[in-house]
Design an enzyme around this catalytic site. Structure first.
Site, PDB file in Angstrom:
ATOM      1  N   ASP A  71      -9.373  40.152  40.075  1.00 58.07           N
ATOM      2  CA  ASP A  71      -9.835  41.461  40.535  1.00 58.07           C
ATOM      3  C   ASP A  71     -10.333  41.339  41.982  1.00 58.07           C
ATOM      4  O   ASP A  71     -10.819  40.284  42.392  1.00 58.07           O
ATOM      5  CB  ASP A  71     -10.969  41.925  39.618  1.00 58.07           C
ATOM      6  CG  ASP A  71     -11.421  43.340  39.916  1.00 58.07           C
ATOM      7  OD1 ASP A  71     -10.638  44.111  40.503  1.00 58.07           O
ATOM      8  OD2 ASP A  71     -12.571  43.681  39.561  1.00 58.07           O
TER       9      ASP A  71
ATOM     10  N   GLN B 122      -9.927  47.960  51.647  1.00 56.15           N
ATOM     11  CA  GLN B 122     -11.342  47.845  51.279  1.00 56.15           C
ATOM     12  C   GLN B 122     -11.866  46.411  51.468  1.00 56.15           C
ATOM     13  O   GLN B 122     -12.849  46.017  50.848  1.00 56.15           O
ATOM     14  CB  GLN B 122     -11.548  48.288  49.832  1.00 56.15           C
ATOM     15  CG  GLN B 122     -11.254  49.763  49.603  1.00 56.15           C
ATOM     16  CD  GLN B 122     -11.606  50.210  48.206  1.00 56.15           C
ATOM     17  OE1 GLN B 122     -12.780  50.396  47.864  1.00 56.15           O
ATOM     18  NE2 GLN B 122     -10.600  50.390  47.365  1.00 56.15           N
TER      19      GLN B 122
ATOM     20  N   ARG C 167     -16.362  57.008  48.474  1.00 55.16           N
ATOM     21  CA  ARG C 167     -17.382  56.981  47.415  1.00 55.16           C
ATOM     22  C   ARG C 167     -17.655  58.400  46.905  1.00 55.16           C
ATOM     23  O   ARG C 167     -18.300  58.568  45.861  1.00 55.16           O
ATOM     24  CB  ARG C 167     -18.723  56.404  47.928  1.00 55.16           C
ATOM     25  CG  ARG C 167     -18.723  54.963  48.431  1.00 55.16           C
ATOM     26  CD  ARG C 167     -18.062  54.004  47.489  1.00 55.16           C
ATOM     27  NE  ARG C 167     -16.667  53.831  47.847  1.00 55.16           N
ATOM     28  CZ  ARG C 167     -15.737  53.336  47.046  1.00 55.16           C
ATOM     29  NH1 ARG C 167     -16.056  52.970  45.820  1.00 55.16           N
ATOM     30  NH2 ARG C 167     -14.484  53.210  47.435  1.00 55.16           N
TER      31      ARG C 167
END
Length: 681
Positions: free
Chosen positions: A223, A254, A614
């Site tokens: 992950d 990211q 977010r």
């Protein structure tokens, strides 16, 4: 494909289903923000099990315990719980700790090693600095830890660091590095970097041991692959090297942890390291409105080092982003409080926990704390001191470490005067001198007659009691079971619980700290309840050491569960809120001035992309005309990132400026202006 597996894939969108259906061989899944990567990983594991792959042959690596627990809960709902529990799901560090517990003896350590926390590491570094011939003030502890950690992340020895040192500081740190490693080994202690480094070194030096793990874990999932560093990449490559059944999930857009060693090229170069890999992009976002995603896509598209992706959503266009210009940083903070009131007033059912203020740097929190407090808006500050960082908890944990690892001199020195035993600095120096001659751990030397003969009656009695108690409980804790009961009795015999009352003049503070020790015992009891087998004290200490920031208990958590969240963008990764405020949208603030000086804004742009994504419903970007910096009011210019957002999806608003009384000079000028007007009329 079985009917059961087909039913599983029907619950996914087409791209998710592709990622889940491919079981063997290398697979690279680009999972954009909010596209369901956790769902893909857990469904993929379930699909493997349904295709006959034994669950004990599957390993899933994560970066946080929280992520691992979420995956575990989801997997429990997809497959037989007994099968789900056989799958390894945990952090890189917890995986490596398991490897070390079994095989570390070949590296010269005992299997009862302890894992150094931040305090332990700082203590060993300070000792290494002095023993390397430097003054305490000559080398910063933080700089030493940072340079040594970076060196370990690149698999560099002290000699390697010395050879490539670019300045005198690094030459000195290389000397400290060598002594630091010697002290850790003498104390049978590993730091966090060692868990990864030693596992890789073990497998490289002992192919027979590596082969055992390759045969055990035939299918590997990773992950947040964009956040892996060089060591983690080496670990993954070694483990997957035989079967090549590896699936990595991540998002190069990211990748925001380059400052701590993460290497984005690991995900970009995956096809080169694992030939014939399948690449799948997840672009359907389940979190944000399309206006937020258009802004995020536009911003991140300016980066050159990335795989092209275009996030989209079925959540509708939603509101435009709000770009707010405030006059000062105080007006900025006041705007946020006012906007929260307005949004809650016009959106029934909205609660304080739906809001987050995400800033670039921790120091920006002060004015928002003040403004929210003045407006009677409840807030919680992420990054404040956690339960496990409190002094009395660290002291209590140090006693537990000594019960497992008697060589842990850092823990011994920490608790020698807790509770007070009358053993002063001179006696401690004598103890250290005796160790220098005998090479015996301090916890054993405290009962040595040579040491005891120079102590006063009270101090000698306290030392003897400590020595015998540690020895007795070392044997008691060696047997698994009844951990919380044993811990309570252990602390009572040491007089720790009542003795802590003597350390603080304020009775209320002393009792609060004593109650925290009781809460630690409650935590141990909870750990016993959820453990799959009867745990040992070593099991608890390892779990404690491997807790990450998302696991640590916050003070008054129940009180703050419906509060506005204040945190850095880095800390917000993986979270989501209905309404997000991003203040400080100015050149030299966000992007940070350091990145501007270094000539690269790509990671800062990725950080802004993370901040935008977010938000579920709306984003408020706030910049100021002037801001207090280094004690002076400075004129600011808007962040270049604001200009990357298409005009048609942004509303630009001037924030109201609060009334502020004029100072003497301003008042004088105002009266002069009035007199001029009066003269003219």
């Amino acid at each position: 494909m079985s009917d059961i597996s087909k039913d599983l894939l029907k619950q996914l969108n087409p791209e998710q289903a592709k990622a889940v259906a491919v079981i063997d061989g290398p697979v690279l899944v680009f999972a954009g923000a909010g596209t369901g990567k956790t769902r893909v990983i857990t469904y993929r594991i379930a699909n493997m099990i349904r295709h006959g792959i034994k669950p004990e042959n599957i390993a899933g690596m994560t970066f946080t315990n929280k992520a691992a627990e979420e995956m575990r809960e989801r997997l429990d709902r997809l497959v037989n719980i007994e099968d789900a529990r056989k799958v390894f799901l945990g952090t890189f560090h917890s995986f490596c700790a398991r490897v070390m517990r079994k095989d570390i003896k070949v590296l010269g350590f005992g299997t009862n090693f302890t894992i150094a926390d931040d305090s332990d590491q700082a203590g060993v570094i300070k000792q290494a600095v002095i023993e390397s011939g430097f003054e305490k003030t000559e080398l910063s502890t933080e700089i030493c830890i940072s340079i040594i950690s970076r060196a370990k992340g690149k698999m560099m020895s002290p000699q390697d660091l010395s050879r490539v040192a670019e300045n005198e500081i690094e030459v000195r740190v290389a000397q400290v590095f060598e002594r630091y490693m010697q002290i850790l080994q003498n104390q049978n202690m590993l730091d966090f970097d060692d868990l990864l480094l030693f596992t890789v070194q073990l497998w490289q030096k002992h192919p027979d041991i590596l082969e055992k793990y390759q045969e055990r874990f035939t299918h590997l999932l990773v992950d947040e692959y964009q956040d892996t560093n060089f060591l983690q990449f080496q670990l993954v490559k070694l483990l997957a090297g035989k079967s090549m059944n590896i699936c990595v999930v991540g998002d190069d857009d990211q990748s925001i942890y380059g400052w701590r060693g993460a290497e984005m090229k690991n995900i970009l170069d995956f096809p080169r390291h694992f030939p014939k890999s399948k690449e799948i992009k997840l672009e359907q976002n389940y979190r944000c409105t399309n206006n937020i995603l258009k802004a995020a896509n536009s911003v991140i598209s300016k980066n050159t080092e990335r795989y092209a992706k275009e996030l989209w959503s079925k959540c509708g266009d939603g509101d435009k982003l709000k770009v707010i210009r405030a006059e000062t940083d105080e007006d900025e903070a006041r705007y946020v409080a006012d906007a929260i009131y307005d949004i809650m007033g016009s959106n029934p059912g909205t609660q304080h926990r739906d809001f987050a203020v995400l800033y670039r740097s921790n120091h920006q929190s002060r004015l928002f704390e003040n403004s929210l407090r003045d407006s009677k808006i409840p807030y919680r500050l992420i990054g404040a001191k956690s339960f496990y960082e409190r002094r009395e908890i660290r002291d209590s944990i140090a006693y537990l470490k000594l019960a497992v690892n008697p060589k842990d001199d850092q823990s011994f020195l920490r608790i020698l005067g807790v509770p007070p035993r009358g053993i002063g600095d001179k006696a401690i120096e004598n103890l250290k001198r005796l160790q220098h001659i005998s090479f015996v751990p301090l916890a054993d030397l405290i009962g040595n007659e040579e040491f005891l003969k120079d102590l006063s009656g009270k101090a000698a009695s306290g030392a003897k009691h400590m020595y015998s108690t540690l020895k007795k409980w070392r044997a008691m804790f060696a047997e698994p079971g009844k951990l919380s009961e044993k811990t309570l009795d252990y602390y009572k015999e040491l007089n720790l619980i009542e003795g802590i009352l003597k350390l603080y003049k304020d009775r209320n503070e002393a009792e609060r700290r004593r109650d925290n020790i009781y809460e630690l015992i409650n935590a141990i009891a909870s750990f016993e309840k959820i453990a799959e087998t009867t745990p040992t004290l070593q099991d608890f200490l390892e779990a404690y050491a491997l807790y990450d920031d998302n696991d640590k208990v916050e003070e008054d958590e129940e009180k703050h569960k419906n509060s506005v969240t204040l945190m850095t963008v880095h800390a917000a990764k993986g979270l989501e809120f209905s309404y997000v405020f991003i203040p400080g949208m100015e050149h030299n603030v966000f992007p940070h001035e350091r990145s501007i000086k270094e000539g690269s804004n790509e990671e800062e742009r990725r950080l802004f992309y993370v901040a935008l994504t977010r938000a579920r419903k709306n984003v408020h970007l706030v910049h100021t005309h002037s801001r207090m910096r280094y004690g002076k009011s400075t004129i600011q210019r808007p962040s270049e990132f604001i200009y990357d957002i298409p005009e048609e999806i942004a509303d630009h608003v001037q924030a109201a400026t609060a009334f502020k009384p004029l100072d003497a000079e301003e008042l004088k000028e105002a009266w002069a202006s009035l007199y001029k007007i009066a003269d003219k009329t």
